[in-house]
Design a protein around this motif. Structure first.
Motif, PDB file in Angstrom:
ATOM      1  N   GLY A 240       4.907 -13.928  -9.438  1.00 31.16           N
ATOM      2  CA  GLY A 240       5.116 -13.313 -10.555  1.00 31.16           C
ATOM      3  C   GLY A 240       4.125 -12.203 -10.614  1.00 31.16           C
ATOM      4  N   LEU A 241       3.849 -11.718  -9.741  1.00 32.17           N
ATOM      5  CA  LEU A 241       2.690 -10.684  -9.579  1.00 32.17           C
ATOM      6  C   LEU A 241       3.539  -9.262  -9.632  1.00 32.17           C
ATOM      7  CD1 LEU A 241       0.530 -12.264  -6.741  1.00 32.17           C
ATOM      8  CD2 LEU A 241       0.154 -12.275  -9.330  1.00 32.17           C
ATOM      9  N   PHE A 242       2.501  -8.364  -9.692  1.00 32.78           N
ATOM     10  CA  PHE A 242       2.878  -6.781  -9.731  1.00 32.78           C
ATOM     11  C   PHE A 242       3.148  -6.096  -8.558  1.00 32.78           C
ATOM     12  CE2 PHE A 242       0.116  -7.902 -13.109  1.00 32.78           C
ATOM     13  CZ  PHE A 242       0.923  -7.628 -14.253  1.00 32.78           C
ATOM     14  N   ARG A 243       4.117  -4.923  -8.467  1.00 28.79           N
ATOM     15  CA  ARG A 243       4.078  -4.357  -7.281  1.00 28.79           C
ATOM     16  C   ARG A 243       2.770  -3.388  -7.233  1.00 28.79           C
ATOM     17  NH1 ARG A 243       6.364   1.104  -7.323  1.00 28.79           N
ATOM     18  NH2 ARG A 243       7.013   0.736  -9.581  1.00 28.79           N
ATOM     19  N   ASP A 244       2.237  -3.579  -6.143  1.00 30.19           N
ATOM     20  CA  ASP A 244       1.026  -2.626  -5.948  1.00 30.19           C
ATOM     21  C   ASP A 244       1.502  -1.355  -5.230  1.00 30.19           C
ATOM     22  OD1 ASP A 244      -0.497  -4.829  -6.886  1.00 30.19           O
ATOM     23  OD2 ASP A 244      -1.297  -5.715  -5.019  1.00 30.19           O
ATOM     24  N   ASP A 245       2.567  -1.338  -4.638  1.00 33.83           N
ATOM     25  CA  ASP A 245       2.769   0.223  -4.082  1.00 33.83           C
ATOM     26  C   ASP A 245       3.252   1.181  -5.146  1.00 33.83           C
ATOM     27  OD1 ASP A 245       2.114  -1.080  -1.640  1.00 33.83           O
ATOM     28  OD2 ASP A 245       4.540  -0.639  -0.783  1.00 33.83           O
ATOM     29  N   HIS A 246       3.140   2.491  -4.640  1.00 34.56           N
ATOM     30  CA  HIS A 246       3.621   3.620  -5.893  1.00 34.56           C
ATOM     31  C   HIS A 246       4.362   4.741  -4.714  1.00 34.56           C
ATOM     32  CE1 HIS A 246       3.601   4.130  -9.965  1.00 34.56           C
ATOM     33  NE2 HIS A 246       3.741   5.584  -9.600  1.00 34.56           N
ATOM     34  N   VAL A 247       5.067   5.313  -5.329  1.00 36.45           N
ATOM     35  CA  VAL A 247       5.725   6.391  -4.775  1.00 36.45           C
ATOM     36  C   VAL A 247       5.871   7.674  -5.603  1.00 36.45           C
ATOM     37  CG1 VAL A 247       8.330   5.579  -5.116  1.00 36.45           C
ATOM     38  CG2 VAL A 247       7.707   6.751  -3.212  1.00 36.45           C
ATOM     39  N   GLY A 248       6.029   8.752  -5.126  1.00 37.45           N
ATOM     40  CA  GLY A 248       6.298  10.016  -5.972  1.00 37.45           C
ATOM     41  C   GLY A 248       6.700  10.957  -4.944  1.00 37.45           C
ATOM     42  N   ASP A 264      -0.185   2.330  -1.291  1.00 35.26           N
ATOM     43  CA  ASP A 264      -0.409   0.688  -1.262  1.00 35.26           C
ATOM     44  C   ASP A 264      -1.440   0.224  -1.636  1.00 35.26           C
ATOM     45  OD1 ASP A 264      -0.095  -1.960  -0.825  1.00 35.26           O
ATOM     46  OD2 ASP A 264      -0.193  -1.687   1.389  1.00 35.26           O
ATOM     47  N   GLY A 265      -1.598  -0.416  -2.988  1.00 36.74           N
ATOM     48  CA  GLY A 265      -2.608  -0.946  -3.676  1.00 36.74           C
ATOM     49  C   GLY A 265      -3.260  -2.196  -2.788  1.00 36.74           C
ATOM     50  N   ALA A 266      -4.399  -2.039  -2.785  1.00 40.11           N
ATOM     51  CA  ALA A 266      -5.276  -3.493  -1.799  1.00 40.11           C
ATOM     52  C   ALA A 266      -4.886  -4.621  -2.610  1.00 40.11           C
ATOM     53  CB  ALA A 266      -6.686  -3.091  -1.617  1.00 40.11           C
TER      54      ALA A 266
END
Lengths: 503, 212
Positions: A240-248, A264-266
């Motif tokens: 139930g953790l968050f997505r650490d990645d992001h895109v734009g 990619d968040g550590a």
């Protein structure tokens, strides 16, 4: 052979004794005796019939020779699978005959016990295992422990078959004969679950101040079709953790620059999901102006010089890209620091990697550039020309598994930063792709493979572009790409993010 | 597929007879059934069991958790720790895949050594050989008051001790080993890095003391 036969034809003493006592018990119970030929098997209690059936099978002729009336008729045979005969034989044989404790003891002493391990089964997959025990025959399954497995009645050998529907550790019980002694076999069976079923998905906490959706898809069009997609990995979904990645992705119509960023968040950093978001958003917001100021005015001239192999052209191009790409990344690092300060945290709690890629049409062909800090990667390739240019540094840290993160301290030394700037000039191309390590680890497990055009072509032709049609006309692109991001790869369950730029 | 190899090196000397050996049996059984419910471990962990008494033998070669079957564990006589260390090195070299240009090899093997007494053979020689193997975290466990933790401390920095070698304490140790394998297999999945320090493992329960 003959020894075996004679051994089989003689009743072991305890059985013989029990048999005699059974007949005595029957007589006392008023059942017409065998000698009188009056009782058929049909008139006997079912347990007793099973005893007779059993003895007849085991020692053909042991009693039939002396008593033809007790011959078993086919119709009286208990149906074997639904009605395990052995359980019914021994127990009632003792009870019904009211054998003396002496005799009962003799029976139980004769039973030998053995424990075996069965080959592991897998849930919902057909199972078959031959149980071959030295000197043991006539095996019968008396308890399948609800596994649904059964001995194959068509075979002489004891072949345990079935389709296990539940995972776990089970203890099956079998009986057979070793020489003339009954033998009990405890068989341990492990039914292995399907690993896929263990990856449950739990929703992330929407109340969290840094919550973001578990999956996103972006699409912008300019001269190129720019697609971005990011999906929470199974590892995070399970807890139930968050997505650490992001895109734009973005297109600056005025200047003609196409921009993509993945981050990619550590995993070890508490607010890295926010760090990756700030990094991507900051780049998407500020990079166009920097490109317009530092790269656009010089691009045609520098590319021409580079193509004519002017000695300093590459360095000068990199110098201009430094002022745009590296400076935008530095801005992002500063933005992260400001965010951390605003929340009374250190920037380390917002650690993230960042891969930035840009593309712009030239008078003749295309210009690509990329800058990255940390793992993940970028490349541009041309299937027709069979060529690949990787646009990122294999960026693991000093020790395996370490990576670099977007911090201001990464920008102290020009040379070190400039090494992370890559560019390519191509007449045509198939796609430019940026990915986080959730995809590169699975699809390009080594640096060597990441640099091999064959690996990239196979990845595109047989995998990604096979599943996803990257065309402006494709209305299902979002669904196709998000489904592709769920690809199965054991040991690789991190968040997955990519940006794809295609003509 | 990069596996996380785990070597369980277990003392089955005569002193383990009875309750301790039964606890080890149950411990191994519990370990595998627990790990099979953990998707990280089920996908990545591979297990080997090396037993030692008068001599050392590999009871189960390195096997993926899916196919692993617990070995027969019977108590024997003396405590050939040196032979066990030497055999572990041989097995690691033979079984653990090395990284090549085209494929990443296995993760560095985790080694759990459990003994309840003093070695009766030339353990220093065995240790010299063992040190040549490329291992990840090596954890030694002294089970009960007679275990020689000084010897274990020479083998590895990470030593734990059990006050008693009874079934609940040995059970707790195997539970902790199982949790450690879970943690390490999750770590390699997410960070692509080996575990190298005991403090990366879950904190041991109260029955298990860290020997400093």
């Amino acid at each position: 052979m003959t020894d075996q036969d004679s051994a089989q034809n003689a009743l072991p003493r305890p059985v013989e004794r029990a048999w005699t006592q059974l007949l005595e018990a029957l007589r006392q119970a008023g059942v017409p005796s065998a000698e009188e030929g009056a009782y058929g098997f049909g008139g006997l209690p079912p347990e007793v019939r099973r005893v007779l059936t059993f003895i007849d099978r085991r020692w053909p002729g042991a009693y039939a020779a002396s008593d033809s009336a007790t011959k078993i008729e086919e119709t009286d045979m208990p149906p074997a699978p639904a009605d395990p005969p052995i359980v019914a034989t021994e127990q009632p044989a003792v009870d019904a005959a009211e054998v003396t404790p002496d005799a009962a003891e003799g029976m139980s002493m004769a039973v030998s016990k053995q424990t075996i391990l069965l080959k592991n089964a897998r849930i919902d997959q057909p199972y078959q295992e031959t149980i071959a025990l030295e000197g043991v025959d006539e095996l019968e399954l008396i308890d399948d422990a609800d596994t649904g497995l059964a001995l194959d009645p068509e075979q002489d050998a004891a072949i345990l078959k079935g389709l296990p529907r539940h995972s776990g550790d089970f203890l099956l019980r079998l009986r057979g004969w070793r020489a003339d002694r009954p033998c009990e076999i405890s068989a341990h069976l492990a039914v292995i679950p399907d690993p896929k079923s263990l990856w449950v998905s739990k929703e992330s906490d929407r109340e969290d101040p840094f919550w973001k959706p578990d999956a996103v898809f972006q699409r912008v069009e300019g001269e190129l079709l720019c697609i971005g997609a990011s999906k929470r990995g199974r590892a995070h979904a399970k807890d139930g953790l968050f997505r650490d990645d992001h895109v734009g992705v973005s297109v600056d119509a005025a200047s003609g620059w196409h921009i993509a960023a993945v981050a990619d968040g550590a995993g070890s950093a508490r607010f890295s999901r926010r760090g990756s978001q700030i990094a991507v958003d900051s780049v998407i917001e500020h990079l166009p102006a920097r490109l317009q100021t530092h790269v656009s005015p010089h691009l045609d001239a520098l590319v021409a010089a580079y193509l004519s192999q002017a000695p300093d052209a590459e360095a000068r191009l990199k110098g201009q890209l430094y002022r745009a790409l590296a400076a935008a990344a530095f801005d992002a690092a500063k933005a992260i620091e400001a965010e951390a300060a605003a929340h009374d945290q250190t920037a380390a709690a917002f650690s993230t990697t960042l891969v930035v890629g840009v593309a712009r049409k030239l008078e003749d062909g295309w210009f690509f550039a990329a800058f990255s800090v940390g793992d993940g990667g970028a490349a541009v390739f041309d299937l027709d020309a069979e060529s690949l240019t990787t646009l990122s540094l294999p960026d693991s840290g000093e020790f395996a598994g370490q990576t670099r993160f977007l911090h201001k301290s990464e920008f102290v030394d020009y040379e070190a930063v400039a090494k992370r700037i890559f560019f390519a000039v191509r007449p045509s191309f198939t796609a430019m792709i940026l990915m986080t390590d959730g995809i590169t680890d699975a699809k390009f497990p080594t640096e060597t493979l990441f640099a091999q055009h064959a690996q990239w072509f196979a990845f595109w032709r047989d995998d990604l572009a096979q599943a996803v049609e990257f065309s402006r006309a494709n209305a299902d692109l979002q669904a196709q790409l998000l489904a592709w991001l769920d690809f199965w790869s054991p040991g690789n369950h991190d968040d997955r993010t990519l940006a794809v730029l295609v003509p | 597929m990069r596996r996380l190899p785990v070597y369980l090196v277990l003392d089955v000397s005569g002193s383990m007879q009875g309750e301790p050996i039964e606890a080890v049996r149950q411990g191994v059984q519990l370990l595998i059934s627990t790990l099979r419910k953990d998707p990280y471990a089920l996908e990545t962990a591979a297990l080997s069991v090396i037993l030692f008494d008068a001599k050392a033998r590999q009871a189960v070669p390195l096997t993926e958790l899916m196919a692993f079957q617990a070995p027969k564990i019977e108590a024997g006589s003396t405590t050939s720790l040196g032979a066990a260390l030497e055999l572990t090195k041989t097995c690691i070299e033979r079984e653990v895949q090395k990284t090549t240009a085209d494929a990443k090899g296995d993760w560095k093997p985790l080694v759990f050594i459990m003994t309840d007494g003093h070695p009766t053979d030339d353990w220093r020689r065995g240790l010299d050989v063992f040190r040549q193997a490329k291992t990840g975290l090596v954890i030694a466990c002294g089970a009960g008051p007679d275990a020689d933790t000084t010897v274990l401390k020479t083998i590895t920095e990470a030593v734990v001790s059990l006050d008693t070698a009874d079934s609940s304490t040995i059970g707790a140790f195997f539970k902790w080993v199982s949790a450690s394998i879970s943690t390490s297999s999750k770590k390699v999945d997410l960070t692509k890095a080996d575990s190298s320090e005991i403090n990366e493992l879950p904190p041991p329960p109260p029955q298990i003391n860290l020997v400093t």
